[in-house]
Motif scaffolding. Structure first.
Motif, PDB file in Angstrom:
ATOM      1  N   LEU A  62     -37.448 -20.098 -17.151  1.00 34.59           N
ATOM      2  CA  LEU A  62     -37.843 -19.351 -18.341  1.00 34.59           C
ATOM      3  C   LEU A  62     -37.296 -17.941 -18.251  1.00 34.59           C
ATOM      4  N   GLN A  88     -36.861 -14.246 -20.313  1.00 31.03           N
ATOM      5  CA  GLN A  88     -37.435 -13.483 -21.425  1.00 31.03           C
ATOM      6  C   GLN A  88     -36.335 -12.915 -22.312  1.00 31.03           C
ATOM      7  N   VAL A 115     -53.527  -5.539 -17.502  1.00 34.00           N
ATOM      8  CA  VAL A 115     -52.610  -6.044 -16.491  1.00 34.00           C
ATOM      9  C   VAL A 115     -53.257  -7.242 -15.795  1.00 34.00           C
ATOM     10  N   ASN A 116     -52.410  -8.140 -15.369  1.00 29.86           N
ATOM     11  CA  ASN A 116     -52.886  -9.323 -14.646  1.00 29.86           C
ATOM     12  C   ASN A 116     -53.680 -10.289 -15.519  1.00 29.86           C
ATOM     13  N   THR A 117     -53.242 -10.497 -16.732  1.00 26.97           N
ATOM     14  CA  THR A 117     -53.901 -11.517 -17.555  1.00 26.97           C
ATOM     15  C   THR A 117     -52.911 -12.633 -17.865  1.00 26.97           C
ATOM     16  N   GLU A 118     -53.464 -13.796 -18.115  1.00 24.85           N
ATOM     17  CA  GLU A 118     -52.626 -14.972 -18.319  1.00 24.85           C
ATOM     18  C   GLU A 118     -51.895 -14.904 -19.645  1.00 24.85           C
ATOM     19  N   ALA A 119     -50.776 -15.586 -19.691  1.00 28.69           N
ATOM     20  CA  ALA A 119     -50.007 -15.715 -20.914  1.00 28.69           C
ATOM     21  C   ALA A 119     -50.321 -17.059 -21.571  1.00 28.69           C
ATOM     22  N   TYR A 174     -49.671  -7.972 -26.539  1.00 28.90           N
ATOM     23  CA  TYR A 174     -48.376  -8.285 -25.940  1.00 28.90           C
ATOM     24  C   TYR A 174     -47.905  -9.659 -26.392  1.00 28.90           C
ATOM     25  N   TYR A 215     -39.640  -8.674 -26.009  1.00 28.30           N
ATOM     26  CA  TYR A 215     -41.080  -8.578 -25.956  1.00 28.30           C
ATOM     27  C   TYR A 215     -41.561  -7.443 -26.846  1.00 28.30           C
ATOM     28  N   MET A 224     -45.055  -4.795 -27.208  1.00 30.83           N
ATOM     29  CA  MET A 224     -46.329  -4.357 -26.643  1.00 30.83           C
ATOM     30  C   MET A 224     -47.339  -3.996 -27.723  1.00 30.83           C
ATOM     31  N   PHE A 284     -39.832 -20.568 -26.329  1.00 32.38           N
ATOM     32  CA  PHE A 284     -41.283 -20.419 -26.282  1.00 32.38           C
ATOM     33  C   PHE A 284     -41.678 -19.001 -26.644  1.00 32.38           C
ATOM     34  N   PHE A 337     -48.900 -19.790 -24.225  1.00 35.50           N
ATOM     35  CA  PHE A 337     -47.621 -20.181 -24.782  1.00 35.50           C
ATOM     36  C   PHE A 337     -47.784 -21.035 -26.024  1.00 35.50           C
ATOM     37  N   GLY A 338     -46.824 -20.884 -26.927  1.00 33.73           N
ATOM     38  CA  GLY A 338     -46.734 -21.788 -28.055  1.00 33.73           C
ATOM     39  C   GLY A 338     -46.186 -23.136 -27.618  1.00 33.73           C
ATOM     40  N   TYR A 381     -39.302 -16.439 -24.863  1.00 31.34           N
ATOM     41  CA  TYR A 381     -38.557 -16.948 -23.723  1.00 31.34           C
ATOM     42  C   TYR A 381     -37.646 -18.078 -24.201  1.00 31.34           C
ATOM     43  N   LEU A 392     -53.079  -6.801 -23.179  1.00 27.69           N
ATOM     44  CA  LEU A 392     -52.378  -5.718 -22.488  1.00 27.69           C
ATOM     45  C   LEU A 392     -53.071  -5.297 -21.195  1.00 27.69           C
TER      46      LEU A 392
END
Lengths: 113, 111
Positions: free
Chosen positions: A43, A45, A98-102, A31, A48, A50, A90, A104-105, A35, A96
């Motif tokens: 922020l 979006q 679910v419930n995982t952190e993002a 994923y 995106y 997948m 960003f 960022f650049g 943003y 993928l």
């Protein structure tokens, strides 16, 4: 080191001159997203993806394009930039699951004059 | 996606004072995440809350998820100048993988 790399960090361009902001991640994340951050708006979006060749619009997609030809790269394309696209951009990636952190650049500060 | 509202927008405190930011949703959230963005930096993940009534601590930071899973808070005890930045909460977006960010709370800490 796990990271998301954006380039350039800063860009000043003129209205109508096509530009691309690159984004690359080394975590094999499926994923990826773009943003924009504007004062008072937080922020939002833009687009995106997948997975490879799978992209979709976010909340503010007008005036932007993206592509996902490779899993690690997710460039943001402004075909004809306008001043209202002046913003801080960003790129982010996540697994993928679910419930995982993002992740960022570092961000790209774009000014369109 | 599920919109999240965050308050206050700004907070200015003296070093040593406590700070709290609140995040509210009109719908039940499956989870909520918190991020910190230092001035000139990018958002960095702090924590994720999943369970109803969950409380997690990271040193001086305490995160709570409401019993109804519609609200969350971040509390910082005895702020330090290193706490300066914008704190965002984020709930799941339409796909379940996207994040709907609150507008953030910008914290300024004066020595």
């Amino acid at each position: 080191e796990a990271q998301v790399t954006q380039n350039p960090r800063y860009l000043i361009t003129v209205t109508g001159k096509k530009l691309t902001v690159t984004c690359s991640q080394n975590m094999n994340h499926e994923y990826m997203s773009w943003y924009r951050q504007d004062p008072g708006l937080g922020l939002r979006q833009i687009y995106y993806s997948m997975n490879v060749e799978v992209t979709d619009k976010g909340d503010v997609p007008e005036g932007y394009k993206v592509s996902r030809k490779e899993k690690r790269n997710f460039p943001l394309i402004l075909e004809s930039p306008s001043p209202n696209q002046t913003s801080l951009y960003f790129c982010a990636s996540s697994s993928l699951q679910v419930n995982t952190e993002a992740f960022f650049g570092q961000g790209t500060r774009l000014t369109v004059v | 996606g599920q919109q999240v509202m965050q308050i206050p927008q700004y907070q200015h405190v003296q070093e040593g004072e406590d700070f709290t930011t609140y995040c509210n949703s009109s719908t039940t959230l499956s989870n909520i995440q918190w991020y910190k963005q230092r001035p000139g930096g990018h958002p960095v993940f702090l924590i994720q809350l999943v369970k109803s009534g969950e409380v997690k601590k990271q040193k001086r930071l305490t995160f709570q998820f409401g019993e109804a899973k519609k609200n969350s808070s971040l509390h910082i005890t005895a702020t330090q100048t290193t706490d300066v930045g914008t704190y965002f909460c984020a709930g799941p977006g339409g796909t379940g993988y996207a994040l709907n960010f609150g507008k953030g709370t910008s914290l300024l800490v004066t020595p």
